[in-house]
Enzyme design. Structure first.
Site, PDB file in Angstrom:
ATOM      1  CD  GLU A  68      -2.974  -1.078   2.340  1.00  0.00           C
ATOM      2  OE1 GLU A  68      -2.907  -0.137   3.155  1.00  0.00           O
ATOM      3  OE2 GLU A  68      -3.880  -1.915   2.360  1.00  0.00           O
ATOM      4  CD  GLU A 101      -3.490  -6.038   4.001  1.00  0.00           C
ATOM      5  OE1 GLU A 101      -4.318  -5.214   4.465  1.00  0.00           O
ATOM      6  OE2 GLU A 101      -2.266  -5.863   4.029  1.00  0.00           O
TER       7      GLU A 101
HETATM    8  C1  FCB Z   1      -4.399  -2.232   5.582  1.00  0.00           C
HETATM    9  C2  FCB Z   1      -3.012  -2.571   6.070  1.00  0.00           C
HETATM   10  C3  FCB Z   1      -2.986  -3.638   7.140  1.00  0.00           C
HETATM   11  C4  FCB Z   1      -4.133  -3.516   8.106  1.00  0.00           C
HETATM   12  C5  FCB Z   1      -5.442  -3.356   7.383  1.00  0.00           C
HETATM   13  C6  FCB Z   1      -6.637  -3.266   8.281  1.00  0.00           C
HETATM   14  O1  FCB Z   1      -4.400  -0.928   5.094  1.00  0.00           O
HETATM   15  O2  FCB Z   1      -2.217  -3.006   5.001  1.00  0.00           O
HETATM   16  O3  FCB Z   1      -1.729  -3.592   7.758  1.00  0.00           O
HETATM   17  O4  FCB Z   1      -3.892  -2.506   9.009  1.00  0.00           O
HETATM   18  O5  FCB Z   1      -5.404  -2.243   6.555  1.00  0.00           O
END
Ligand code: FCB
Length: 456
Positions: free
Chosen positions: A163, A364
């Site tokens: 990110e 994620e």
């Molecule tokens: C993302 C991050 C991760 C976590 C989630 C909830 O932005 O990559 O580390 O904090 O959000």
């Protein structure tokens, strides 16, 4: 609902959020150590000093992953364990931890996915300008090589950055994340240097024989309030332009240079209004466009915007003048994030269209809820429903033609949720921070069955 053969199922974590042991085996200081120890930055004054103590408990944690039948585990390497000051020879004791972790994963038949940078920049590099300094990109490529030299015989799946939008715009734009700086021009420069670091590291990893390299972005469909509940809603011209501008700032700012070798016009305009584009040197875009094998997508919720003439730019969004960010008419998680599962299919379909031929992976996806342990169980029906809804949409995207290769849930464990500290629980496994006891939540057992069936 069955997923394609060889679809990759797993979970993700990040070094600073789970490891603890911040002073062990020669680890240097990171910007998150500095930031979390400065009062007012993190809820409850929480820090990652101990976190889930995963540094000492990794073997048990891998055993838990095996019981949950995870096929893949995405973790990140802490740069300051490898190079305490961000430069120079690697610290063998720091690398030895990841060596042990990788061996343990392989013995449990879990494929390691290594993220090189999940936000814990060595403080010594920040003291020299951090990501606003071009040199950090070159240091990152050297660090990538040091990690590959030690793990590359067993690790085949690499992610460079997690990110970069968040690193740049929350770290240097609105200051909600480490290093806590607040300057729109710095944020734009940081974004470019992160991309350059990604490109240089990608080329280096490929030379060294890495089989698969990806960039992980936080992405989201950008929608007007009406589009949240009605995909066919037609925004007027002003709203549509705002939507496309924010989409360019969030997603195309990173993926267009990496995949197409150029910045979108909206991003160049934002840079022009915030210190100029002098930091973009000849040859940078060629370096940034080093071929990658897939794109990692972190999706949590859509980004909701509408045109609002005269609105100043949000501190995290240089270039967003005239746009207002708002909420969605949808239920929310404990983060206050709207739950819009079909945002995932809309996003995957759009990315497949904009970046054809590049496979995608959900690196994620998950949700925080206020979980409670009752008689040794956590009945997190809301999380099961969140994950179920998003997996159905992932499947829908595949049916619509998206080349989606896997899905990693965020997160394996409850952990240090950055500015929110330990107050937000994202794990499919509950962690009692006083005793470090792990309890798989209902969602973990449900996910194990999904993996076993390769579907829902
Ligand atoms: C993302 C991050 C991760 C976590 C989630 C909830 O932005 O990559 O580390 O904090 O959000």
């Amino acid at each position: 609902m069955i997923f394609p053969e060889n679809f990759v199922w797993g979970a993700a974590t990040a070094s600073y959020q789970i490891e603890g042991a911040v002073k062990e085996d020669g680890r240097g200081q990171s910007i998150w150590d500095t930031f979390s120890h400065s009062p007012g930055n993190v809820a409850g004054g929480d820090t990652g000093d101990v976190a889930c103590d995963h540094y000492h408990r990794y073997a048990d944690d891998v055993e838990l992953m095996r019981e949950l039948r995870l096929a893949a585990y995405r973790f990140s390497v802490a740069w300051p364990r490898v190079q305490p000051d961000g430069t120079g020879p690697a610290n063998p004791r720091g690398l030895a931890f990841y060596d042990r972790l990788v061996d343990k994963l392989l013995s449990a038949e879990i494929v390691p996915y290594v993220t090189l940078y999940h936000w814990d920049l060595p403080q010594a590099l920040e003291d020299r300008g951090g990501w606003t300094d071009r040199d950090t990109a070159y240091r990152f490529a050297e660090y990538a090589q040091a990690v590959h030299d030690r793990l590359g015989d067993r690790v085949h799946h690499w992610a460079t950055l997690n990110e970069p939008w968040v690193s740049a715009f929350l770290g240097y734009g609105n200051g909600v994340h480490a290093p806590g700086r607040r300057d729109p021009g710095d944020a734009m420069r940081a974004a470019h240097h992160l991309l350059l670091g990604h490109g240089l590291a990608t080329a280096r990893l490929r030379e060294l024989g890495a089989r698969s390299v990806m960039l992980v972005v936080n992405s989201a469909p950008v929608l007007t309030p009406a589009q949240v509940n009605d995909p066919d809603a037609r925004p007027d011209q002003a709203d549509a332009a705002g939507v496309e501008r924010v989409h360019a700032l969030l997603t195309r700012q990173f993926l267009d240079p990496v995949i197409h070798g150029r910045y979108p016009a909206q991003v160049l305009e934002a840079a022009e209004r915030n210190g100029g584009t002098g930091h973009v040197k000849d040859g940078d875009l060629r370096a940034i466009a080093a071929p990658i094998d897939q794109i990692g997508i972190n999706y949590y919720n859509p980004c909701v915007v509408e045109a609002s003439p005269g609105e100043p730019a949000d501190a995290a969004w240089p270039g967003s003048e005239g746009v207002r960010f708002g909420g969605a008419d949808a239920p929310t998680t404990a983060m206050g994030w709207p739950i819009v599962p079909d945002g995932l299919s809309r996003l995957l379909v759009r990315l497949s269209h904009d970046y054809p031929g590049v496979p995608l992976m959900v690196t994620e996806n998950g949700a925080a809820f206020d979980d409670v342990v009752e008689n040794g169980r956590v009945h997190d029906a809301d999380r099961v429903s969140y994950l179920d809804g998003h997996l159905r949409e992932a499947h829908r995207a595949i049916e619509a033609g998206a080349d989606l290769r896997g899905y990693l849930v965020w997160s394996l464990l409850d952990n240090f949720e950055w500015a929110e500290g330990y107050s937000r629980r994202f794990g499919i496994v509950h962690v009692d921070y006083a005793t470090q006891a792990r309890v798989p939540k209902d969602s973990a057992l449900w996910f194990r069955d999904v993996i076993t069936r390769n579907g829902l």
